[in-house]
Scaffold this motif. Structure first.
Motif, PDB file in Angstrom:
ATOM      1  N   MET A  27      35.588  39.842  42.080  1.00  0.00           N
ATOM      2  CA  MET A  27      36.388  39.559  40.886  1.00  0.00           C
ATOM      3  C   MET A  27      35.615  39.937  39.622  1.00  0.00           C
ATOM      4  SD  MET A  27      39.392  38.706  39.864  1.00  0.00           S
ATOM      5  CE  MET A  27      40.240  37.800  41.175  1.00  0.00           C
ATOM      6  N   ASN A  28      34.318  39.702  39.609  1.00  0.00           N
ATOM      7  CA  ASN A  28      33.504  40.110  38.459  1.00  0.00           C
ATOM      8  C   ASN A  28      33.553  41.619  38.270  1.00  0.00           C
ATOM      9  OD1 ASN A  28      32.754  37.483  37.788  1.00  0.00           O
ATOM     10  ND2 ASN A  28      30.913  37.555  39.044  1.00  0.00           N
ATOM     11  N   LYS A  29      33.544  42.375  39.363  1.00  0.00           N
ATOM     12  CA  LYS A  29      33.654  43.840  39.286  1.00  0.00           C
ATOM     13  C   LYS A  29      35.032  44.238  38.756  1.00  0.00           C
ATOM     14  CE  LYS A  29      29.665  45.170  41.073  1.00  0.00           C
ATOM     15  NZ  LYS A  29      28.677  45.937  40.342  1.00  0.00           N
ATOM     16  N   ALA A  30      36.066  43.521  39.157  1.00  0.00           N
ATOM     17  CA  ALA A  30      37.412  43.797  38.642  1.00  0.00           C
ATOM     18  C   ALA A  30      37.471  43.517  37.142  1.00  0.00           C
ATOM     19  CB  ALA A  30      38.449  42.952  39.390  1.00  0.00           C
ATOM     20  N   ALA A  48      40.774  46.373  38.900  1.00  0.00           N
ATOM     21  CA  ALA A  48      40.853  46.099  40.336  1.00  0.00           C
ATOM     22  C   ALA A  48      39.538  46.506  40.982  1.00  0.00           C
ATOM     23  CB  ALA A  48      42.012  46.861  40.968  1.00  0.00           C
ATOM     24  N   ALA A  49      39.126  45.740  41.989  1.00  0.00           N
ATOM     25  CA  ALA A  49      37.920  46.058  42.756  1.00  0.00           C
ATOM     26  C   ALA A  49      38.236  45.852  44.233  1.00  0.00           C
ATOM     27  CB  ALA A  49      36.758  45.169  42.322  1.00  0.00           C
ATOM     28  N   GLY A  60      38.932  50.318  39.924  1.00  0.00           N
ATOM     29  CA  GLY A  60      39.946  51.081  39.200  1.00  0.00           C
ATOM     30  C   GLY A  60      40.431  50.269  38.019  1.00  0.00           C
ATOM     31  N   SER A  61      40.948  50.958  37.021  1.00  0.00           N
ATOM     32  CA  SER A  61      41.576  50.294  35.870  1.00  0.00           C
ATOM     33  C   SER A  61      42.834  51.062  35.515  1.00  0.00           C
ATOM     34  CB  SER A  61      40.612  50.249  34.675  1.00  0.00           C
ATOM     35  OG  SER A  61      40.233  51.553  34.287  1.00  0.00           O
ATOM     36  N   ASN A  62      43.775  50.380  34.868  1.00  0.00           N
ATOM     37  CA  ASN A  62      45.010  51.079  34.539  1.00  0.00           C
ATOM     38  C   ASN A  62      44.749  52.161  33.488  1.00  0.00           C
ATOM     39  OD1 ASN A  62      44.719  48.696  32.791  1.00  0.00           O
ATOM     40  ND2 ASN A  62      46.774  49.124  32.008  1.00  0.00           N
ATOM     41  N   ILE A  96      42.085  41.556  41.627  1.00  0.00           N
ATOM     42  CA  ILE A  96      42.834  42.110  40.499  1.00  0.00           C
ATOM     43  C   ILE A  96      42.823  41.096  39.366  1.00  0.00           C
ATOM     44  CG2 ILE A  96      45.088  43.000  39.754  1.00  0.00           C
ATOM     45  CD1 ILE A  96      45.621  43.152  42.953  1.00  0.00           C
ATOM     46  N   CYS A  97      42.575  41.573  38.153  1.00  0.00           N
ATOM     47  CA  CYS A  97      42.651  40.688  36.996  1.00  0.00           C
ATOM     48  C   CYS A  97      43.306  41.437  35.838  1.00  0.00           C
ATOM     49  CB  CYS A  97      41.280  40.158  36.606  1.00  0.00           C
ATOM     50  SG  CYS A  97      40.126  41.443  36.133  1.00  0.00           S
TER      51      CYS A  97
END
Length: 160
Positions: A27-30, A48-49, A60-62, A96-97
């Motif tokens: 979650m920290n990576k996300a 997202a991680a 990934g990121s949007n 995902i966050c």
């Protein structure tokens, strides 16, 4: 006519600190990936991680575009990146966050329908579940044991 009931079970964690250590790291990576989101139009940033069976983590990121349909959500950036780099590696979990420049998101934000379908493809390909953890900017985290919990009765290759 016969009615059938579809049920799923979720786990709800009150904060990131309640998550298992490996999922806290995920979650920290996300959350770090979310900082790389390119979202000048929606002002909605998602990270997202993905943790692989080897414990490698991809992110990934949007990424938005002025031609709106040309953008891509964080979950699909992450899963496609993972598929390109590690095509034969199993996927254990995705975190995902989401955050917004318009408001503080305190409720868990699940993946959109297109992302659920894309993630389900990889789960079906590997023939084993992918745990999904998702949250807003702060607050509770929801966990499902499988992508298919988020997409019951989904479309798959057997229909083609």
């Amino acid at each position: 006519m016969k009615k059938q009931k579809i049920e799923i079970s979720i786990e709800v964690f009150e904060s990131v600190s309640e998550l298992p250590k490996d999922i806290q790291e995920l979650m920290n990576k996300a959350q770090e990936a979310r900082k790389n989101a390119y979202a000048p139009y929606s002002l909605f940033q998602v990270g997202a991680a993905i943790r692989l069976a080897s414990n490698e983590i991809t992110i990934g990121s949007n990424q938005e575009n002025a031609a709106y349909p040309s953008g891509l959500c964080a979950e699909r950036v992450a899963i496609f990146h993972t598929g390109a780099l590690y095509p034969n590696e199993g996927i254990k979990a995705i975190a995902i966050c989401a955050s917004s420049s318009k408001q503080v998101l305190t409720e868990p934000i699940g993946p959109c329908g297109a992302c659920r379908q894309s993630l389900a493809e990889y789960e079906q390909k590997q023939k084993s579940p992918i745990a999904v953890y998702f949250m807003g900017e702060t607050g509770k985290i929801v966990k499902t044991n499988s992508v298919l919990d988020l997409l019951p009765l989904g479309f798959n290759a057997k229909y083609l």
